[in-house]
Scaffold this motif. Structure first.
Motif, PDB file in Angstrom:
ATOM      1  N   LYS A 106      -1.758  19.795  31.965  1.00  0.00           N
ATOM      2  CA  LYS A 106      -0.955  20.541  33.014  1.00  0.00           C
ATOM      3  C   LYS A 106       0.363  20.891  31.972  1.00  0.00           C
ATOM      4  O   LYS A 106       0.817  20.215  31.232  1.00  0.00           O
ATOM      5  CB  LYS A 106      -0.299  19.762  33.958  1.00  0.00           C
ATOM      6  CG  LYS A 106       0.760  20.389  34.912  1.00  0.00           C
ATOM      7  CD  LYS A 106       1.018  19.095  35.814  1.00  0.00           C
ATOM      8  CE  LYS A 106       1.904  18.171  35.281  1.00  0.00           C
ATOM      9  NZ  LYS A 106       2.606  16.865  36.144  1.00  0.00           N
ATOM     10  N   THR A 112       4.234  23.116  32.277  1.00  0.00           N
ATOM     11  CA  THR A 112       5.283  23.344  33.178  1.00  0.00           C
ATOM     12  C   THR A 112       6.262  24.642  32.666  1.00  0.00           C
ATOM     13  O   THR A 112       6.381  24.884  31.453  1.00  0.00           O
ATOM     14  CB  THR A 112       6.318  22.198  33.317  1.00  0.00           C
ATOM     15  OG1 THR A 112       5.805  21.107  33.997  1.00  0.00           O
ATOM     16  CG2 THR A 112       7.267  22.704  34.306  1.00  0.00           C
ATOM     17  N   ASP A 146       4.257  23.931  37.879  1.00  0.00           N
ATOM     18  CA  ASP A 146       3.177  23.155  37.102  1.00  0.00           C
ATOM     19  C   ASP A 146       1.887  24.318  37.020  1.00  0.00           C
ATOM     20  O   ASP A 146       1.567  24.944  38.129  1.00  0.00           O
ATOM     21  CB  ASP A 146       2.738  22.053  37.826  1.00  0.00           C
ATOM     22  CG  ASP A 146       3.710  20.819  37.488  1.00  0.00           C
ATOM     23  OD1 ASP A 146       4.615  20.930  36.650  1.00  0.00           O
ATOM     24  OD2 ASP A 146       3.613  19.964  38.289  1.00  0.00           O
ATOM     25  N   TYR A 159      -1.924  24.806  35.867  1.00  0.00           N
ATOM     26  CA  TYR A 159      -3.172  24.209  35.442  1.00  0.00           C
ATOM     27  C   TYR A 159      -4.182  25.263  34.830  1.00  0.00           C
ATOM     28  O   TYR A 159      -4.505  26.242  35.639  1.00  0.00           O
ATOM     29  CB  TYR A 159      -4.012  23.395  36.462  1.00  0.00           C
ATOM     30  CG  TYR A 159      -2.855  22.363  37.077  1.00  0.00           C
ATOM     31  CD1 TYR A 159      -3.123  21.050  36.855  1.00  0.00           C
ATOM     32  CD2 TYR A 159      -2.026  22.586  38.048  1.00  0.00           C
ATOM     33  CE1 TYR A 159      -2.587  19.896  37.494  1.00  0.00           C
ATOM     34  CE2 TYR A 159      -1.186  21.801  38.510  1.00  0.00           C
ATOM     35  CZ  TYR A 159      -1.206  20.422  38.191  1.00  0.00           C
ATOM     36  OH  TYR A 159      -0.662  19.487  38.660  1.00  0.00           O
ATOM     37  N   ALA A 176       4.335  18.198  42.413  1.00  0.00           N
ATOM     38  CA  ALA A 176       3.400  17.255  41.976  1.00  0.00           C
ATOM     39  C   ALA A 176       2.296  16.857  43.043  1.00  0.00           C
ATOM     40  O   ALA A 176       0.924  16.387  42.952  1.00  0.00           O
ATOM     41  CB  ALA A 176       3.948  15.911  41.466  1.00  0.00           C
TER      42      ALA A 176
END
Length: 543
Positions: A7, A9, A23, A25, A45
């Motif tokens: 991950k 940021t 975030d 992915y 999160a």
């Protein structure tokens, strides 16, 4: 499935210079990928994993997944104001996401509840990169589909949500004293204060909460029109997701009906036997079987593969509506929403429908004999909420002991001689009056099993304000899809309260924000049936 990179940021700036954090992915693979964007206020999160697979699973399917903190939440800058900035911030976020390294320029959005609403606000600006959305469990009309039902304030859900958001605000401000007090209140809702709908803890510790405006604006009007997303020019492929016991099911269905009536694109509707969360096989005390386990993640990937990757998934060759049929516990497909199949079951009584189970009946023919059932609502011992869609915990429960109360009218059919299949909208029309200027009526439909247990499957609520027409009073219940087995009976239960799901009606017509606990009145309600007062249940029977 692809491997997924660690991950990362990243941040962006809105048009007014506010930093929003996310975030990201990514698949560990060469090439460009579509972007899936979720915008939420609960801390990125979490990523709505209370109902969806983790973002790494979506990334492994070949997508760049972006989970963003909305303005003023998580680590994003700015002041959080409920829904106020989601239109412009949504537009800016989509453009930013579309231009991320590795993006192919196409963006889809997913998420439920607040995260569903962020999709609608963003879509209202028609950003070119946004190709499809998957709105789940929301209300585009924030008055009628979210804050109020049938004109009644949804006290428990609104108060619990306001406390949750206020507690998070206190955490972000590093105010431990306020956090602890609000957290405690969220676990034990303050429902019995001098003005029950205006608890002092929110007045004192969260004076900027949306809740104060919501409880004050108790009628539809300009406030709600300006707050709700404007979808007049929006036309995108949408996957609409709902649950039979979700408090926002009417909002999901209303949005689907509105968009499908004018859309040039595919509109898909899937409704499971779920509450707002989780989306699992057991809701309340009923286990709906393995087929009820959520298929939404695989549905969404199939949907995104079609509209973001251009893959032939066979989607368009299938019916656009998938409804979970409770009772048979299997999925059923429909080409259109079933809405022209009402069958009437008429109320009849000996006048003791609140005293004896065998007094109030549901019949397929209208009784020529007029009858009155009279019951008394006492705010000291208001009828409590039990299951359904508007209280905690939601779902289906055995309400046989509740139906024995003398402030609940019950009308029960004969045991069915063959299976009864229902799918679509549900309503009741009740001829009624009260000895006060205002009163409420709660309608619950259940199936009565041969052993005497009573299992709710849909309900609705309406508030009658001073001067409003009540003959008949039409109450829209949650839509449903259910098989009532041969040998079971149908039951309609009527009461003048469902607390704390809805704020108790004081009988005066006062708004919830002005209703004092000590001023609540005892209300006598009369329900007419038979003859020229054809009180009835309108059921969507599949023939």
């Amino acid at each position: 499935m692809l491997k997924v990179l660690p991950k990362e940021t990243a941040s962006m700036l809105t048009r007014d210079g506010i930093r929003l954090d996310a975030d990201i992915y990514r698949p560990d693979a060469e090439g460009k990928f579509p972007v899936l964007l979720m915008r939420q206020p609960y801390g990125r999160a979490i990523a709505s994993t209370v109902v969806y697979a983790h973002p790494t699973w979506y990334a492994a399917q070949g997508y760049i997944v972006v989970i963003q903190d909305v303005r003023g939440r998580g680590t994003s800058e700015g002041e959080f104001k409920l829904f106020a900035n989601e239109t412009e911030d949504g537009f800016d976020s989509i453009n930013w996401a579309a231009n991320l390294p590795g993006s192919n320029g196409k963006v889809g959005m997913y998420g439920f509840s607040y995260q569903g609403m962020t999709q609608l606000y963003a879509a209202s600006t028609n950003p070119p990169a946004l190709k499809t959305i998957c709105p789940a469990m929301l209300g585009s009309d924030l008055y009628a589909d979210w804050a109020y039902e049938g004109g009644a304030f949804c006290l428990q859900t609104n108060l619990a949500w306001a406390l949750q958001l206020a507690t998070e605000t206190a955490r972000l401000r590093n105010d431990e004293t306020a956090y602890q007090k609000l957290f405690n209140a969220s676990r034990n809702l303050p429902l019995f204060e001098p003005i029950p709908a205006r608890p002092e803890i929110l007045e004192n510790l969260a004076p900027d909460s949306f809740y104060h405006d919501w409880v004050k604006n108790s009628q539809p009007g300009e406030y709600w029109q300006q707050l709700s997303p404007n979808l007049e020019t929006v036309d995108l492929p949408m996957l609409h997701i709902g649950g039979w016991f979700d408090t926002y099911m009417r909002g999901t269905l209303n949005l689907y009906k509105k968009i499908v009536a004018r859309s040039a694109y595919r509109q898909q509707l899937i409704v499971g036997p779920w509450s707002h969360l989780p989306w699992s096989r057991q809701v309340g005390t009923v286990d709906f079987g393995t087929a009820a386990a959520s298929p939404i993640d695989t549905w969404q990937i199939r949907w995104f593969n079609h509209f973001l990757k251009g893959l032939d998934t066979g989607l368009l060759a299938e019916p656009p509506i998938s409804l979970f049929e409770m009772g048979s516990n299997q999925w059923r497909s429909f080409d259109v929403w079933p809405n022209n199949n009402f069958k009437s079951y008429y109320l009849a009584s000996t006048g003791l429908a609140n005293i004896r189970e065998d007094s109030g009946t549901l019949r397929e023919t209208l009784s020529e004999i007029c009858c009155q059932d009279v019951f008394v609502h006492d705010p000291w011992r208001a009828v409590p909420s039990l299951g359904g869609h508007a209280t905690f915990p939601p779902g289906s429960f055995d309400r046989s002991s509740l139906d024995c109360r003398a402030d609940i009218l019950t009308y029960t059919s004969e045991p069915l001689t063959e299976d009864l299949y229902l799918a679509g909208d549900v309503a009741v029309e009740i001829w009624c009056r009260a000895d006060t200027p205002s009163f409420d009526l709660c309608a619950v439909l259940s199936q009565v099993k041969p052993n005497g247990s009573v299992w709710n499957f849909t309900q609705g609520y309406a508030r009658v304000n001073p001067g409003e027409k009540t003959n008949p009073l039409r109450i829209e219940l949650q839509p449903t899809c259910i098989k009532i087995a041969k040998g079971n009976a149908l039951r309609l239960s009527l009461s003048a309260a469902c607390f704390p799901a809805y704020a108790i009606n004081p009988g005066t017509g006062a708004a919830p924000s002005e209703t004092r606990l000590m001023e609540m009145q005892i209300i006598t309600v009369t329900v007419n049936s038979g003859g020229d007062s054809p009180s009835q249940v309108l059921l969507p029977v599949l023939f």
